[in-house]
Design a protein around this motif. Structure first.
Motif, PDB file in Angstrom:
ATOM      1  N   TYR A  17       0.969  -1.191  -0.011  1.00 52.82           N
ATOM      2  CA  TYR A  17       0.248   0.128  -0.033  1.00 52.82           C
ATOM      3  C   TYR A  17       0.771   1.169  -0.023  1.00 52.82           C
ATOM      4  O   TYR A  17       1.999   1.120   0.225  1.00 52.82           O
ATOM      5  CB  TYR A  17      -1.236  -0.018   1.036  1.00 52.82           C
ATOM      6  CG  TYR A  17      -0.289  -0.005   2.520  1.00 52.82           C
ATOM      7  CD1 TYR A  17       0.032   0.678   3.062  1.00 52.82           C
ATOM      8  CD2 TYR A  17      -0.283  -1.397   3.146  1.00 52.82           C
ATOM      9  CE1 TYR A  17       0.500   0.702   4.496  1.00 52.82           C
ATOM     10  CE2 TYR A  17       0.208  -1.457   4.351  1.00 52.82           C
ATOM     11  CZ  TYR A  17       0.542  -0.398   5.228  1.00 52.82           C
ATOM     12  OH  TYR A  17       1.384  -0.828   6.275  1.00 52.82           O
ATOM     13  N   TYR A  41       0.056   8.203  -4.192  1.00 55.70           N
ATOM     14  CA  TYR A  41      -0.982   8.168  -4.404  1.00 55.70           C
ATOM     15  C   TYR A  41      -1.462   8.581  -5.887  1.00 55.70           C
ATOM     16  O   TYR A  41      -2.342   7.945  -6.574  1.00 55.70           O
ATOM     17  CB  TYR A  41      -2.078   8.429  -3.215  1.00 55.70           C
ATOM     18  CG  TYR A  41      -1.958   7.662  -1.978  1.00 55.70           C
ATOM     19  CD1 TYR A  41      -2.430   6.114  -2.208  1.00 55.70           C
ATOM     20  CD2 TYR A  41      -1.486   7.719  -1.015  1.00 55.70           C
ATOM     21  CE1 TYR A  41      -2.313   5.585  -0.887  1.00 55.70           C
ATOM     22  CE2 TYR A  41      -1.246   7.130   0.307  1.00 55.70           C
ATOM     23  CZ  TYR A  41      -1.810   5.788   0.121  1.00 55.70           C
ATOM     24  OH  TYR A  41      -1.749   4.826   1.112  1.00 55.70           O
ATOM     25  N   GLU A  58      -9.483  -3.842   0.403  1.00 51.57           N
ATOM     26  CA  GLU A  58      -8.909  -2.770   1.437  1.00 51.57           C
ATOM     27  C   GLU A  58      -8.592  -3.995   2.497  1.00 51.57           C
ATOM     28  O   GLU A  58      -9.389  -4.828   2.710  1.00 51.57           O
ATOM     29  CB  GLU A  58      -9.897  -2.014   1.774  1.00 51.57           C
ATOM     30  CG  GLU A  58      -9.271  -0.875   2.773  1.00 51.57           C
ATOM     31  CD  GLU A  58     -10.357   0.232   2.891  1.00 51.57           C
ATOM     32  OE1 GLU A  58     -10.474   0.439   4.073  1.00 51.57           O
ATOM     33  OE2 GLU A  58     -10.568   0.824   1.932  1.00 51.57           O
ATOM     34  N   ASN A  59      -7.516  -3.717   3.512  1.00 55.87           N
ATOM     35  CA  ASN A  59      -7.146  -4.839   4.450  1.00 55.87           C
ATOM     36  C   ASN A  59      -6.664  -3.869   5.592  1.00 55.87           C
ATOM     37  O   ASN A  59      -5.759  -2.914   5.546  1.00 55.87           O
ATOM     38  CB  ASN A  59      -5.971  -5.612   3.810  1.00 55.87           C
ATOM     39  CG  ASN A  59      -5.460  -6.447   5.026  1.00 55.87           C
ATOM     40  OD1 ASN A  59      -6.134  -6.687   5.897  1.00 55.87           O
ATOM     41  ND2 ASN A  59      -4.382  -7.305   4.770  1.00 55.87           N
ATOM     42  N   GLN A  60      -7.674  -3.818   6.530  1.00 55.96           N
ATOM     43  CA  GLN A  60      -7.279  -2.930   7.872  1.00 55.96           C
ATOM     44  C   GLN A  60      -7.003  -1.453   7.534  1.00 55.96           C
ATOM     45  O   GLN A  60      -6.148  -0.898   7.972  1.00 55.96           O
ATOM     46  CB  GLN A  60      -6.022  -3.511   8.644  1.00 55.96           C
ATOM     47  CG  GLN A  60      -6.267  -4.955   8.959  1.00 55.96           C
ATOM     48  CD  GLN A  60      -5.036  -5.489   9.831  1.00 55.96           C
ATOM     49  OE1 GLN A  60      -4.062  -4.910   9.814  1.00 55.96           O
ATOM     50  NE2 GLN A  60      -5.256  -6.500  10.455  1.00 55.96           N
ATOM     51  N   GLY A  61      -7.982  -1.055   6.613  1.00 55.83           N
ATOM     52  CA  GLY A  61      -7.883   0.431   6.213  1.00 55.83           C
ATOM     53  C   GLY A  61      -7.052   0.903   5.334  1.00 55.83           C
ATOM     54  O   GLY A  61      -6.876   2.058   4.849  1.00 55.83           O
ATOM     55  N   GLN A  62      -6.247  -0.040   4.607  1.00 51.17           N
ATOM     56  CA  GLN A  62      -5.251   0.109   3.734  1.00 51.17           C
ATOM     57  C   GLN A  62      -5.546  -0.671   2.332  1.00 51.17           C
ATOM     58  O   GLN A  62      -5.996  -1.837   2.475  1.00 51.17           O
ATOM     59  CB  GLN A  62      -3.778  -0.347   4.262  1.00 51.17           C
ATOM     60  CG  GLN A  62      -3.281   0.352   5.684  1.00 51.17           C
ATOM     61  CD  GLN A  62      -2.827   1.700   5.264  1.00 51.17           C
ATOM     62  OE1 GLN A  62      -2.793   2.275   4.224  1.00 51.17           O
ATOM     63  NE2 GLN A  62      -3.092   2.680   6.395  1.00 51.17           N
ATOM     64  N   ARG A  63      -5.292   0.051   1.382  1.00 45.44           N
ATOM     65  CA  ARG A  63      -5.610  -0.598   0.035  1.00 45.44           C
ATOM     66  C   ARG A  63      -4.265  -0.803  -0.651  1.00 45.44           C
ATOM     67  O   ARG A  63      -3.552  -0.009  -1.208  1.00 45.44           O
ATOM     68  CB  ARG A  63      -6.316   0.291  -0.671  1.00 45.44           C
ATOM     69  CG  ARG A  63      -6.581  -0.352  -2.015  1.00 45.44           C
ATOM     70  CD  ARG A  63      -7.672   0.472  -3.083  1.00 45.44           C
ATOM     71  NE  ARG A  63      -8.941   0.502  -2.262  1.00 45.44           N
ATOM     72  CZ  ARG A  63     -10.113  -0.488  -2.056  1.00 45.44           C
ATOM     73  NH1 ARG A  63      -9.860  -1.585  -2.541  1.00 45.44           N
ATOM     74  NH2 ARG A  63     -10.978   0.092  -1.739  1.00 45.44           N
TER      75      ARG A  63
END
Length: 177
Positions: A17, A41, A58-63
């Protein structure tokens, strides 16, 4: 190096990310090219638009992002293509000195001396950093910085000699027609 290709190279290692990419970029370049998170980004958005990377869930608020096959092809092409001198950014020192010799009231020799002092300090700092333990990517970046500083010092010596020769030549007289 472009940010685009730098991020593609980092994603070759596996999905990451934005903040991971920024940290990996900083580590790979030894912090010599500061990259802000906005650049990361913005570049990721363009890479996704161009089908060079794909966003993962998305994983724990991160993409996280990963390379696409098209991205791998682009990266392979980039690594296989030499960088031409004309592709590199303009040399600000050369431009500054060229303007210094043609701008009234500017002591071009002083501009050369000021740059030489700064370049010598940078060379000494890079040489000092080479004595510390480091990984290969950082050592290669340091070597490039050292070689570039040495080349700039040689060029500044040449500029100083040219300035002295130019000052010692008689100014041709002009005749009114």
């Amino acid at each position: 190096m472009s940010v685009k290709h730098g991020l593609l190279a980092l994603l070759q290692r596996g999905p990451m990310y934005g903040y991971q990419l920024r940290a990996a970029f900083d580590s790979a370049t030894g912090g010599t090219w500061p990259l802000n998170i906005g650049q990361v980004y913005t570049t990721l958005s363009r890479l996704e638009r161009d089908d060079l990377v794909a966003a993962l869930p998305e994983n724990q608020g991160q993409r996280p992002y990963e390379l696409t096959p098209h991205g791998r092809d682009e990266l392979e092409k980039w690594f296989a293509t030499p960088v031409r001198r004309s592709d590199r950014p303009r040399d600000e020192v050369a431009i500054k000195l060229a303007l210094a010799v043609t701008t009234p009231g500017v002591d071009a020799a002083e501009v050369v001396m000021t740059q030489r002092t700064a370049t010598m300090r940078a060379l000494q700092e890079c040489t000092r950093l080479k004595t510390q333990p480091a990984d290969l990517p950082w050592l290669l970046v340091l070597d490039a910085m050292i070689f570039q500083a040495e080349a700039e010092l040689r060029w500044l010596d040449h500029c100083e000699s040219s300035l002295l020769r130019h000052r010692s030549q008689p100014v041709p007289e002009t005749t009114d027609v």
